[in-house]
Motif scaffolding. Structure first.
Motif, PDB file in Angstrom:
ATOM      1  N   ILE A   1       0.836  -1.206   0.000  1.00 37.50           N
ATOM      2  CA  ILE A   1       0.000   0.000   0.000  1.00 37.50           C
ATOM      3  C   ILE A   1       0.864   1.247   0.000  1.00 37.50           C
ATOM      4  CG2 ILE A   1      -1.557   1.350   1.474  1.00 37.50           C
ATOM      5  CD1 ILE A   1      -2.862  -1.350   2.235  1.00 37.50           C
TER       6      ILE A   1
ATOM      7  N   LEU B   1      -5.955  -1.883  -4.232  1.00 33.35           N
ATOM      8  CA  LEU B   1      -5.528  -1.565  -2.881  1.00 33.35           C
ATOM      9  C   LEU B   1      -6.695  -1.690  -1.899  1.00 33.35           C
ATOM     10  CD1 LEU B   1      -3.356  -0.526  -0.973  1.00 33.35           C
ATOM     11  CD2 LEU B   1      -4.045   1.798  -1.584  1.00 33.35           C
TER      12      LEU B   1
ATOM     13  N   LYS C   1      -7.101  -4.691   1.042  1.00 36.42           N
ATOM     14  CA  LYS C   1      -7.278  -4.316   2.439  1.00 36.42           C
ATOM     15  C   LYS C   1      -8.561  -4.929   3.008  1.00 36.42           C
ATOM     16  CE  LYS C   1      -6.495  -0.191   3.943  1.00 36.42           C
ATOM     17  NZ  LYS C   1      -6.538   1.299   4.042  1.00 36.42           N
TER      18      LYS C   1
END
Length: 491
Positions: free
Chosen positions: A128, A199, A203
């Motif tokens: 990230i 991303l 997550k």
């Protein structure tokens, strides 16, 4: 006169010369035998009473044995039930332990998975950060491009570039360059969007997985706590069952011990009954012997009376003949004295037997020194204090055993504890006695046999409950079960 004197002398000689056996016959002797027979009958009756009492004791013991066996059966059933419960409980405990082990394994696997996801989250954090840097750079580049487009007029500027071509080839080149620039801008925008989407997706996925695993871990840990609680309950139940089993086994052991004691008591009573029966038979034999002796003495007494009567008759005939001769004779009788025996004629009765030269009425049954006296002592085999009901004489195995006095054998065989045993019933000076000789190696007499003092009846040994070769000798005044110190009765 001479003839008369001769007849009288013959009559007196007949009286004097009666057999010695007849001389002993008297009313007193027959009376003694009657007394002996009566006393033996009384003792036999007393033995009957003791035997009946023992029968009552035996029945009571058998009743107690029955109750004990019923109680043992009940306790055994309870023990079997507890054993089954214990086995079932132990099986459940084992099952719970296996489930707890599996749960621990599952928790460990979940912990490993959580650790892996945590590591993956850390990796994603790094990714990230890289993506964030890349996005920041692209954002800056895109902003710069947009600013440039805005300043140069956007698509019109591209059109100017294309239309400003000097030739067709230049036009193609300029058009291709503009398309390339526009494609690059488009790629940058799409990549930027894709990176942002990837991303966010990564997550969410990792965090969801972690949350799911942690939730599952909590559930498994709760399951483990429940299993451990169930196991503790089972362990507590097992402990309670173990305690109950121990109590029942202690009770069972106590009942078995009591049963053994009752069995031993019953055997002791039965054995005592057998000994009393044997002594009764010995008394009967002694009574029969005394009755036979009495009959013989009565017959001898009758014969003696007949002989006395005959002698008296002959003496009377001689006297009458003498008187007849006196009445016929006219002359004075001769002054010669008759040959009558003096009043100092010997008595026909035998002298009464003298009292024992020793301190008692029995002779030593076997040669040997005293190894253990009569009285209370610590039993060398059973390991408790009890009455030693006789005197022990140290005698090598095979030493000759003799009858301590005249009597009738009442027991000749194995008696528990005593081993090979001989018991003899005696009647001495108007009293009854029973002698017992134990731990013998051999017996040479049989029940009911009459024995004489000093007669060999067996050999000493080491049979029964014995710690070494010796003779155990007991004296029971009044009959068996009345032990007294033998040394008070031995010569």
């Amino acid at each position: 006169m001479k003839k008369l004197a001769t007849v009288i002398l013959i009559a007196v000689l007949i009286l004097v010369s009666l057999p010695a056996g007849i001389g002993k016959v008297s009313a007193e002797t027959i009376g003694d035998l009657n007394k002996e027979i009566n006393e033996l009958e009384q003792e036999k009756s007393k033995l009957d009473q003791e035997k009946n009492q023992l029968e009552g004791t035996k029945k009571e013991t058998e009743s107690k044995l029955g109750e004990n066996e019923e109680q043992q059966g009940s306790v055994k059933q309870e023990i079997n039930t507890i054993d089954d419960e214990l086995s079932n409980t132990q099986s459940k405990i084992s099952t719970k332990e296996n489930e707890i082990t599996e749960t621990n394994t599952e928790i460990e696997e979940l912990n490993n998975k959580i650790n892996e996801l945590s590591d993956r989250i850390e990796e994603l954090k790094e990714e990230i950060e890289i993506l964030q840097e890349r996005i920041i750079k692209r954002d800056a580049l895109l902003k710069e491009r947009l600013r440039a487009i805005q300043q140069s007029g956007g698509e019109m500027k591209y059109m100017g570039v294309i239309l400003g071509a000097n030739s067709f080839g230049d036009f193609i080149s300029r058009t291709s360059a503009v398309n390339t620039i526009m494609d690059q801008d488009k790629d940058i925008m799409e990549a930027q969007a894709a990176d942002k989407k990837a991303l966010e997706g990564s997550k969410k996925e990792v965090e969801a997985n972690k949350e799911e695993v942690e939730t599952k871990k909590v559930a498994v840990e709760d399951k483990k706590k429940s299993l451990e609680s169930q196991k503790q309950d089972l362990v507590a139940l097992k402990s309670q069952l173990d305690k109950q089993l121990a109590e029942k086994e202690t009770l069972m052991a106590s009942l078995e011990e009591e049963h053994g004691e009752l069995e031993e008591h019953k055997m002791s009573v039965e054995e005592e009954q057998q000994l009393i029966s044997a002594e009764q038979k010995a008394k009967e034999k002694a009574i029969a012997m005394a009755a036979s002796k009495k009959g013989e003495l009565e017959q001898l007494a009758k014969e003696e009376e007949a002989r006395k009567a005959e002698a008296a008759r002959k003496a009377e005939e001689a006297r009458k003949a003498e008187e007849a001769n006196k009445s016929k004779s006219s002359s004075t009788p001769s002054s010669s004295s008759s040959s009558t025996p003096s009043s100092s004629t010997k008595s026909n009765s035998s002298p009464a037997p003298s009292s024992s030269s020793g301190s008692g009425i029995f002779i030593m049954p076997a040669a040997g020194s005293i190894s253990s006296h009569y009285g209370m002592r610590h039993h060398p085999i059973h390991n408790y204090n009890k009455l030693h009901a006789g005197t022990d004489f140290a005698t090598p195995t095979g030493t000759t055993l003799v009858a301590a006095a005249d009597g009738v054998v009442s027991t000749a065989g194995w008696v528990s504890g005593y081993g090979n045993t001989i018991m003899i019933s005696h009647y001495i000076n108007g009293k009854s006695y029973t002698t017992l000789s134990a731990h013998l190696s051999s017996i040479s007499v049989s029940v009911g046999q009459a024995v004489s003092q000093g007669q060999a009846i067996g050999k000493t040994g080491n049979s029964g409950d014995s710690t070494g070769p010796h003779l155990h000798f007991e004296v029971h005044p009044g009959g068996y079960k009345n032990p007294a110190n033998p040394m008070n009765y031995l010569k």
